[in-house]
Motif scaffolding. Structure first.
Motif: not given
Length: 291
Positions: A81-86
């Motif tokens: 998931s792109w959630q929490g990706v920086r």
């Protein structure tokens, strides 16, 4: 001049295959990786990575690398998931633009300017900002724009609005608090978070004001300095660099201040250089520093 490179920095939830897929992205487009650093915080479940590769011969125009990476990550299911990706891309031949903020103590200001002029800090310094006028001659000596913005409790919101406007006007990437003896408000940091501060203590010991006096009273045998990112919590931001020096019962407060100033110069310069080289990844209130 060395060949330009591109650095990809990522922090994200950990999962299998991330190192292989990141390296495959660079290899697929004929990239030559020259540095690869990875770290997993097993407790937090966070994966951190820094990949640097040569741009010469790379099969994607630099202005398209970001969009191509997003497409690749989606196609290869790089992240669950792109959630929490920086993530961030930064080319080595695009210099950071720095603003140095200072009050009355000039030792860190001189040190940063001279290191930049000597080529030790790959950056531009178009702006010096102070809440006192006495640093203006230093800025004028080096042809750097100087802005004086006094700050009082009553004028702080107006002063910070002017400061934010200057950062925008000068296209500043990073603010360095080189002994700037004012606390930035949470509202300011929400709008501009890329701020490095130098604290004259080995944090978390002796946070706040007068640490050398307090260290002398306590009879400590070492003193230190800490460079960290500024946050809304005073002197509690993610730590980038620290150093210590021994002291003895013979040292006066003045001796501690003199030794501490030497440390402050070194620690701040190291932290700024690490940031400019994109070697610091922040997660939570911690950092991974890939040296």
């Amino acid at each position: 001049m060395p060949s330009p490179t591109m650095t990809l920095s990522i922090s994200c939830p950990d999962q299998r295959g991330l190192v292989a897929k990141l390296a495959q992205f660079v290899y697929r487009y004929n990239g030559n990786i020259i540095h690869a650093d990875h770290h997993t915080d097993a407790v937090a479940g966070i994966f951190l990575s820094r990949l640097e590769w040569e741009l010469d011969g790379f099969g994607i125009p630099r202005e398209q690398i970001g969009a191509t990476f997003i497409n690749y990550a989606q196609r290869e299911k790089l992240f669950a998931s792109w959630q929490g990706v920086r993530w961030q891309l930064r080319a080595s031949d695009v210099p950071y633009r720095l603003a140095i903020w200072v009050s009355r103590q000039e030792h860190c200001l001189w040190d940063l300017i001279l290191r930049q002029r000597a080529g030790d800090l790959p950056a531009e310094i178009p702006l010096i900002l102070s809440n006192h006028e006495q640093m203006r001659p230093i800025a004028e000596q080096f042809g750097i724009d100087f802005h004086y913005i006094p700050v009082t409790p009553d004028t702080k919101p107006m002063a910070e609005a002017k400061q934010l406007q200057l950062l925008n006007d000068y296209k500043i990437d990073l603010v360095i608090l080189a002994k700037y003896m004012q606390v930035l408000s949470p509202q300011f940091l929400e709008q501009f978070s890329q701020v490095i501060n130098i604290h004259h203590s080995f944090l978390p010991a002796f946070a706040g004001a007068n640490p050398y006096h307090r260290a002398h009273e306590r009879g400590v045998k070492i003193i230190g300095a800490t460079a960290h990112y500024a946050t809304a919590d005073l002197d509690e931001g993610p730590i980038i660099e620290q150093a210590v020096v021994p002291v003895s019962h013979r040292d006066t407060v003045a001796d501690l201040i003199r030794k501490g100033k030497d440390l402050e110069r070194i620690v701040l310069a190291r932290a700024v250089r690490l940031h400019l080289q994109n070697r610091v990844l922040v997660y939570g209130n911690r950092t991974a520093v890939f040296t």
